[in-house]
Structure formats: structure tokens, C-alpha cells
Design a protein around this motif. Structure first.
Motif, PDB file in Angstrom:
ATOM      1  N   MET A 245       0.852  -1.198   0.000  1.00 43.91           N
ATOM      2  CA  MET A 245       0.000   0.000   0.000  1.00 43.91           C
ATOM      3  C   MET A 245       0.882   1.241   0.000  1.00 43.91           C
ATOM      4  SD  MET A 245      -3.259   0.685  -0.030  1.00 43.91           S
ATOM      5  CE  MET A 245      -4.543   1.806   0.454  1.00 43.91           C
ATOM      6  N   SER A 246       0.564   2.189  -0.848  1.00 46.13           N
ATOM      7  CA  SER A 246       1.362   3.399  -0.966  1.00 46.13           C
ATOM      8  C   SER A 246       1.299   4.230   0.314  1.00 46.13           C
ATOM      9  CB  SER A 246       0.851   4.238  -2.143  1.00 46.13           C
ATOM     10  OG  SER A 246       1.464   5.496  -2.164  1.00 46.13           O
ATOM     11  N   SER A 247       2.414   4.871   0.641  1.00 45.94           N
ATOM     12  CA  SER A 247       2.462   5.757   1.810  1.00 45.94           C
ATOM     13  C   SER A 247       2.165   7.203   1.430  1.00 45.94           C
ATOM     14  CB  SER A 247       3.848   5.684   2.460  1.00 45.94           C
ATOM     15  OG  SER A 247       4.844   6.128   1.555  1.00 45.94           O
ATOM     16  N   ILE A 248       1.802   7.430   0.162  1.00 46.13           N
ATOM     17  CA  ILE A 248       1.552   8.784  -0.316  1.00 46.13           C
ATOM     18  C   ILE A 248       0.255   9.326   0.284  1.00 46.13           C
ATOM     19  CG2 ILE A 248       1.083  10.238  -2.334  1.00 46.13           C
ATOM     20  CD1 ILE A 248       3.941   9.261  -2.295  1.00 46.13           C
ATOM     21  N   HIS A 249       0.356  10.416   1.018  1.00 46.42           N
ATOM     22  CA  HIS A 249      -0.831  11.086   1.537  1.00 46.42           C
ATOM     23  C   HIS A 249      -1.335  12.070   0.475  1.00 46.42           C
ATOM     24  CE1 HIS A 249      -3.010  14.355   3.615  1.00 46.42           C
ATOM     25  NE2 HIS A 249      -3.471  13.375   4.371  1.00 46.42           N
ATOM     26  N   PHE A 250      -2.646  12.156   0.326  1.00 42.84           N
ATOM     27  CA  PHE A 250      -3.202  13.064  -0.685  1.00 42.84           C
ATOM     28  C   PHE A 250      -4.626  13.424  -0.333  1.00 42.84           C
ATOM     29  CE2 PHE A 250      -4.674   8.916  -1.867  1.00 42.84           C
ATOM     30  CZ  PHE A 250      -5.867   9.089  -2.536  1.00 42.84           C
ATOM     31  N   PHE A 251      -5.154  14.439  -1.006  1.00 40.74           N
ATOM     32  CA  PHE A 251      -6.590  14.683  -0.953  1.00 40.74           C
ATOM     33  C   PHE A 251      -7.099  14.762  -2.388  1.00 40.74           C
ATOM     34  CE2 PHE A 251      -5.137  19.107  -1.303  1.00 40.74           C
ATOM     35  CZ  PHE A 251      -6.088  19.699  -2.136  1.00 40.74           C
TER      36      PHE A 251
ATOM     37  N   PRO B   5      -1.168  15.183  -4.095  1.00 38.92           N
ATOM     38  CA  PRO B   5      -0.361  14.407  -3.151  1.00 38.92           C
ATOM     39  C   PRO B   5       0.658  15.268  -2.404  1.00 38.92           C
ATOM     40  CG  PRO B   5       0.549  14.184  -5.349  1.00 38.92           C
ATOM     41  CD  PRO B   5      -0.698  15.037  -5.488  1.00 38.92           C
ATOM     42  N   ASP B   6       1.075  14.781  -1.241  1.00 39.43           N
ATOM     43  CA  ASP B   6       2.266  15.282  -0.569  1.00 39.43           C
ATOM     44  C   ASP B   6       3.437  14.429  -1.030  1.00 39.43           C
ATOM     45  OD1 ASP B   6       0.797  17.094   0.929  1.00 39.43           O
ATOM     46  OD2 ASP B   6       0.759  15.857   2.739  1.00 39.43           O
ATOM     47  N   LEU B   7       4.492  15.042  -1.523  1.00 38.62           N
ATOM     48  CA  LEU B   7       5.688  14.291  -1.896  1.00 38.62           C
ATOM     49  C   LEU B   7       6.387  13.758  -0.645  1.00 38.62           C
ATOM     50  CD1 LEU B   7       7.133  16.601  -4.707  1.00 38.62           C
ATOM     51  CD2 LEU B   7       5.867  14.461  -5.000  1.00 38.62           C
ATOM     52  N   PRO B   8       7.180  12.694  -0.764  1.00 44.58           N
ATOM     53  CA  PRO B   8       7.862  12.118   0.404  1.00 44.58           C
ATOM     54  C   PRO B   8       8.717  13.151   1.140  1.00 44.58           C
ATOM     55  CG  PRO B   8       8.035  10.637  -1.473  1.00 44.58           C
ATOM     56  CD  PRO B   8       7.437  11.916  -1.991  1.00 44.58           C
ATOM     57  N   GLY B   9       8.518  13.220   2.457  1.00 43.34           N
ATOM     58  CA  GLY B   9       9.278  14.158   3.269  1.00 43.34           C
ATOM     59  C   GLY B   9       8.598  15.497   3.448  1.00 43.34           C
TER      60      GLY B   9
ATOM     61  N   LYS C 150       2.289  15.106   5.065  1.00 52.41           N
ATOM     62  CA  LYS C 150       2.017  13.872   5.812  1.00 52.41           C
ATOM     63  C   LYS C 150       2.565  12.616   5.143  1.00 52.41           C
ATOM     64  CE  LYS C 150      -2.144  15.845   7.910  1.00 52.41           C
ATOM     65  NZ  LYS C 150      -3.625  15.742   8.072  1.00 52.41           N
ATOM     66  N   THR C 151       3.356  12.797   4.081  1.00 56.87           N
ATOM     67  CA  THR C 151       3.971  11.623   3.443  1.00 56.87           C
ATOM     68  C   THR C 151       5.383  11.435   3.993  1.00 56.87           C
ATOM     69  OG1 THR C 151       2.714  11.923   1.391  1.00 56.87           O
ATOM     70  CG2 THR C 151       4.700  10.565   1.272  1.00 56.87           C
ATOM     71  N   PRO C 152       5.666  10.288   4.586  1.00 63.81           N
ATOM     72  CA  PRO C 152       6.995  10.087   5.166  1.00 63.81           C
ATOM     73  C   PRO C 152       8.059   9.850   4.099  1.00 63.81           C
ATOM     74  CG  PRO C 152       5.695   8.067   5.353  1.00 63.81           C
ATOM     75  CD  PRO C 152       4.774   9.127   4.793  1.00 63.81           C
ATOM     76  N   LEU C 153       9.275  10.243   4.424  1.00 62.61           N
ATOM     77  CA  LEU C 153      10.432   9.908   3.602  1.00 62.61           C
ATOM     78  C   LEU C 153      11.005   8.621   4.165  1.00 62.61           C
ATOM     79  CD1 LEU C 153      12.366  11.014   1.307  1.00 62.61           C
ATOM     80  CD2 LEU C 153      13.778  11.909   3.168  1.00 62.61           C
ATOM     81  N   GLN C 154      11.054   7.580   3.339  1.00 63.00           N
ATOM     82  CA  GLN C 154      11.411   6.263   3.837  1.00 63.00           C
ATOM     83  C   GLN C 154      12.909   6.064   4.013  1.00 63.00           C
ATOM     84  OE1 GLN C 154       9.008   4.594   4.880  1.00 63.00           O
ATOM     85  NE2 GLN C 154       7.213   4.702   3.570  1.00 63.00           N
ATOM     86  N   LYS C 155      13.706   6.931   3.367  1.00 62.66           N
ATOM     87  CA  LYS C 155      15.157   6.796   3.476  1.00 62.66           C
ATOM     88  C   LYS C 155      15.798   8.166   3.321  1.00 62.66           C
ATOM     89  CE  LYS C 155      15.480   5.518  -1.408  1.00 62.66           C
ATOM     90  NZ  LYS C 155      16.041   4.586  -2.386  1.00 62.66           N
ATOM     91  N   ASP C 156      17.077   8.261   3.603  1.00 63.50           N
ATOM     92  CA  ASP C 156      17.751   9.570   3.627  1.00 63.50           C
ATOM     93  C   ASP C 156      17.956  10.168   2.244  1.00 63.50           C
ATOM     94  OD1 ASP C 156      17.877   9.465   6.359  1.00 63.50           O
ATOM     95  OD2 ASP C 156      19.919   8.680   6.428  1.00 63.50           O
TER      96      ASP C 156
END
Length: 254
Positions: free
Chosen positions: A1-7, A44-48, A51-57
Motif C-alpha cells: 500500500m502506498s504511503s503517499i498522503h493526498f486529498f 499528493p504530498d511528496l515524500p518528506g 504527511k507523506t513520510p520519507l522512507q530513506k535519507d
């Protein structure tokens, strides 16, 4: 499931509005409200960011494109029109390279298909150093106001305050990761030229982030090219009514 937050709002032809650096999907709230009368609008909110998390640095624009492609599939979005502001334009171009004719059209809002030149890369490096030394909050407070044309900063003081507040939802890790991703991104002018669908560019003559000279060099690649006279990097705020009509007309004709 995608972690991308959006409205999302509305129904019909999908239009995806992708925010820029130091921004969140909610920046498009007014645009989405109006466009949703005729289209299915997703922001969408891009990662970081937001509310969309950045999964890596570290992250590349190619990886962001894959994440968003998966997110589109999960939400049954087919043949979307992409409209990207600044960094969102770079992401849209990476998605264009990945998805090609599966996109209905693409719009660059104060953005460019060119890679960073050496001067811009040096600026990105200074940004990264500043972020690591002083943190996100101090950077955001100094970064946002100059995005607006100097002559508009008093008139749009409340909008600048709101944009700064939204920028505060950017994570330090996201700001650093995307500064690096923008610095290292490839030139996609040929990708843009070779796409035969509708292509929109909106440029500001007073844009300090994407110089008008660079926008004019790309004019031939677009089916629709518009300059906003006296406008900085934030045309969707500085010239809201005009830019909304431009985007709505572009999407309607598609």
C-alpha cells in the motif's frame, strides 16, 4: 500500500497537481476546489513533505516517479494530466519519461526541463549546508518570501505567512534529500520535446528561481506557453485568477 498522503475532489478526467519544494499538497486547495467542478483532482504530498513520510535519507526523482506511478495505479487513476509547480514539474517530467503516452498531458508551472547548471548546483550545495547547520525552520523562514515578486510581498503578506506555515511541514530530511535530487537530476528537454500530447508552460517574468530566459529557450517544446508579466515564482497565488483560467482551459481542451 502506498504511503503517499493526498486529498482529492471531484470526478471525471483525472488532474494531478504536484507541489514544489518546501510546499505541500494543500497549497492547491483553491485550485482543486475550482477544477473539481469539471475534473477529478488529486493533490499528493511528496515524500518528506506534509504527511507523506520519507522512507530513506536519499531519493532520486526517478524513485519518486515510480512511487507516484504505483500510487496512481492503487487509486485507479488512468491517463492523468499532470501539473507540477517547480520541483513538482521536475517530478512530472520524470513521470513523463516513465509513463510516456499513459499521460494525457503535462504542465510545468514555474519549472524547467533543463538540468541545473553549475551556478544552480552550487546554490543547492549551499542550501544543504545551511539546512545541516541551522535546521529546517530557519531555512523555511528565509526561503519562502523571496519566491514572491518583490513588488507583491506587501500585498500578499498573509499568503506568504500561510505558505511559510505550510513549508514548516517539510521535514529536514526531506529538504536535504530533495535538494540533492534536484541538484543531480538529468536534463529532460528531449523527453519533453518527444512527447506528442498537450504541454503547458506557465512562466513568471520576475521569477527568481526559474529565470524567464531559460523558460523562453524551451518555448518551442510546448503547445501552450504563457508568460505572467511582473509575477515571481508563485503565480498560482500572485496571479490566481489568470493562472486558474489558463490551467482550466488547458485541461478542458484536452
Amino acid at each position: 500500500m502506498s504511503s503517499i498522503h493526498f486529498f482529492e475532489k471531484g470526478s471525471g478526467q483525472p488532474v494531478v497537481l504536484i507541489h514544489g519544494f518546501c510546499e505541500i499538497g494543500a497549497m492547491w486547495e483553491d485550485f482543486a476546489q475550482e477544477l473539481s467542478k469539471d475534473f477529478r483532482v488529486l493533490c499528493p504530498d511528496l515524500p518528506g513533505f506534509g504527511k507523506t513520510p520519507l522512507q530513506k535519507d536519499h531519493i532520486t526523482l526517478e524513485e519518486v516517479a515510480v512511487l507516484l506511478e504505483e500510487w496512481l495505479e492503487e487509486n485507479s487513476v488512468e491517463n492523468p494530466i499532470l501539473i507540477g509547480h517547480s520541483l513538482g514539474g521536475y517530478v512530472s517530467l520524470a513521470m513523463l519519461e516513465l509513463m510516456g503516452s499513459r499521460l494525457k498531458g503535462i504542465g510545468l508551472f514555474h519549472s524547467t526541463a533543463f538540468a541545473d547548471d553549475e551556478e544552480k548546483k552550487a546554490m543547492r550545495n549551499r542550501t544543504i549546508q545551511f539546512l545541516k547547520k541551522f535546521g529546517a525552520e530557519k531555512f523555511v523562514n528565509s526561503f519562502v518570501p523571496p519566491l514572491f515578486s518583490e513588488k507583491h510581498r506587501i500585498e500578499f503578506a498573509s499568503e506568504i505567512e500561510k505558505a511559510t506555515e505550510q513549508a514548516g511541514q517539510s521535514s529536514l530530511e526531506g529538504l536535504i534529500a530533495f535538494s540533492e535530487a534536484m541538484r543531480d537530476r538529468k536534463d529532460r528537454f528531449e523527453v519533453l520535446k518527444n512527447f506528442h500530447g498537450p504541454k503547458l508552460m506557465i512562466a513568471g517574468t520576475e521569477d527568481g528561481a526559474v529565470k524567464i530566459e531559460a523558460s523562453r529557450q524551451q518555448k518551442e517544446a510546448f503547445t501552450d506557453y504563457v508568460e505572467l508579466v511582473g509575477t515571481g515564482h508563485m503565480g498560482m497565488i500572485e496571479d490566481k485568477e489568470k493562472t486558474f483560467e489558463i490551467v482550466r482551459d488547458f485541461c478542458t481542451r484536452i
